[in-house]
Write a protein that holds these residues in place. Structure first.
Motif, PDB file in Angstrom:
ATOM      1  N   ASP A   1       0.734  -1.347   0.096  1.00  0.00           N
ATOM      2  CA  ASP A   1      -0.083   0.105   0.083  1.00  0.00           C
ATOM      3  C   ASP A   1       0.970   1.217  -0.111  1.00  0.00           C
ATOM      4  OD1 ASP A   1      -2.464  -1.613   0.021  1.00  0.00           O
ATOM      5  OD2 ASP A   1      -2.922  -0.968   2.138  1.00  0.00           O
ATOM      6  N   MET A   2       1.956   1.367   0.711  1.00  0.00           N
ATOM      7  CA  MET A   2       2.810   2.414   0.987  1.00  0.00           C
ATOM      8  C   MET A   2       3.536   2.645  -0.481  1.00  0.00           C
ATOM      9  SD  MET A   2       4.597   1.988   4.615  1.00  0.00           S
ATOM     10  CE  MET A   2       5.180   3.598   4.689  1.00  0.00           C
ATOM     11  N   MET A   3       3.807   1.554  -1.100  1.00  0.00           N
ATOM     12  CA  MET A   3       4.566   1.847  -2.566  1.00  0.00           C
ATOM     13  C   MET A   3       3.197   2.282  -3.545  1.00  0.00           C
ATOM     14  SD  MET A   3       7.551   0.991  -2.440  1.00  0.00           S
ATOM     15  CE  MET A   3       8.215   0.585  -0.977  1.00  0.00           C
ATOM     16  N   GLN A   4       2.275   1.846  -3.342  1.00  0.00           N
ATOM     17  CA  GLN A   4       1.062   2.521  -4.307  1.00  0.00           C
ATOM     18  C   GLN A   4       1.054   4.145  -3.817  1.00  0.00           C
ATOM     19  OE1 GLN A   4      -0.428   0.994  -6.525  1.00  0.00           O
ATOM     20  NE2 GLN A   4       0.537  -0.961  -5.968  1.00  0.00           N
ATOM     21  N   VAL A   5       0.885   4.353  -2.298  1.00  0.00           N
ATOM     22  CA  VAL A   5       0.851   5.897  -2.222  1.00  0.00           C
ATOM     23  C   VAL A   5       1.988   6.799  -2.628  1.00  0.00           C
ATOM     24  CG1 VAL A   5       0.825   7.286  -0.088  1.00  0.00           C
ATOM     25  CG2 VAL A   5      -0.705   5.323  -0.230  1.00  0.00           C
ATOM     26  N   ILE A   6       3.334   6.118  -2.659  1.00  0.00           N
ATOM     27  CA  ILE A   6       4.301   6.708  -3.234  1.00  0.00           C
ATOM     28  C   ILE A   6       4.052   7.149  -4.518  1.00  0.00           C
ATOM     29  CG2 ILE A   6       6.716   6.687  -3.821  1.00  0.00           C
ATOM     30  CD1 ILE A   6       7.230   4.780  -1.133  1.00  0.00           C
ATOM     31  N   ASN A   7       3.490   6.227  -5.395  1.00  0.00           N
ATOM     32  CA  ASN A   7       3.480   6.433  -6.733  1.00  0.00           C
ATOM     33  C   ASN A   7       2.346   7.452  -6.901  1.00  0.00           C
ATOM     34  OD1 ASN A   7       5.171   4.959  -8.250  1.00  0.00           O
ATOM     35  ND2 ASN A   7       4.244   3.050  -7.587  1.00  0.00           N
TER      36      ASN A   7
ATOM     37  N   ARG B   1      13.502  10.419  -5.999  1.00  0.00           N
ATOM     38  CA  ARG B   1      13.929   9.704  -5.131  1.00  0.00           C
ATOM     39  C   ARG B   1      13.545   9.234  -3.827  1.00  0.00           C
ATOM     40  NH1 ARG B   1      19.965  11.508  -4.164  1.00  0.00           N
ATOM     41  NH2 ARG B   1      20.109  10.767  -6.280  1.00  0.00           N
ATOM     42  N   VAL B   2      13.213   7.952  -3.443  1.00  0.00           N
ATOM     43  CA  VAL B   2      12.558   7.417  -2.259  1.00  0.00           C
ATOM     44  C   VAL B   2      13.626   7.119  -1.303  1.00  0.00           C
ATOM     45  CG1 VAL B   2      10.938   5.688  -1.338  1.00  0.00           C
ATOM     46  CG2 VAL B   2      10.486   6.630  -3.654  1.00  0.00           C
ATOM     47  N   VAL B   3      13.673   7.691  -0.009  1.00  0.00           N
ATOM     48  CA  VAL B   3      14.642   7.397   0.755  1.00  0.00           C
ATOM     49  C   VAL B   3      14.391   6.842   2.100  1.00  0.00           C
ATOM     50  CG1 VAL B   3      16.683   8.463   2.353  1.00  0.00           C
ATOM     51  CG2 VAL B   3      16.427   9.085  -0.043  1.00  0.00           C
TER      52      VAL B   3
ATOM     53  N   GLY C   1      11.715  15.176  -5.035  1.00  0.00           N
ATOM     54  CA  GLY C   1      11.906  15.335  -6.495  1.00  0.00           C
ATOM     55  C   GLY C   1      11.659  16.891  -6.565  1.00  0.00           C
ATOM     56  N   GLY C   2      11.730  17.326  -7.990  1.00  0.00           N
ATOM     57  CA  GLY C   2      11.519  18.777  -8.382  1.00  0.00           C
ATOM     58  C   GLY C   2      12.784  19.252  -8.547  1.00  0.00           C
TER      59      GLY C   2
END
Ligand code: AMP
Length: 114
Positions: free
Chosen positions: A63-69, A83-85, A105-106
């Protein structure tokens, strides 16, 4: 023992700049952004660190991966890149002992990180 800062945010005891929310996951803007987009994605349940993630958390992590996307789409950083850290422990500078993914990002980011 005082309650975890991010658990207080989940409970609504501390103001947040919410980006999105699902049943089990919350995404909000970092208070001290390190990039034009800097969103924290956290589980609502308390998990103190990535090292405490168990098999039973598999659906939650997915779910967290979906939210990140979703966050990346919402903030317009998919095309330009992001980037995801996850920080764990002292050497990585983990300040809040509640699992969180930084979504950054950005701007152009250097690799390897400092
Ligand atoms: P870490 O160093 O990986 O534990 O990251 C903790 C992050 O939480 C830092 O980037 C902080 O700026 C952020 N932070 C701390 N307090 C708050 C808050 N009240 N609201 C939003 N972000 C916060």
């Amino acid at each position: 023992m005082s309650e975890c800062l991010f658990c207080k945010i989940v409970k609504g005891d501390i103001n947040l700049s919410k980006v999105m929310e699902t049943e089990n996951v919350l995404a909000f803007n970092d208070i001290n952004p390190q990039a034009p987009v800097h969103v924290l994605v956290i589980p609502k349940v308390h998990i103190s660190s990535i090292t405490k993630v168990q098999k039973e958390h598999s659906a939650l992590i997915s779910d967290m991966m979906q939210v990140i996307n979703e966050v990346a789409k919402k903030t317009g950083i998919v095309e330009s890149g992001f980037r995801v850290v996850v920080n764990h422990g002292e050497n990585a500078g983990q300040a809040v002992p509640h699992l969180h993914f930084h979504v950054l990002g950005g701007r152009k980011m250097t690799w390897p990180p400092g």
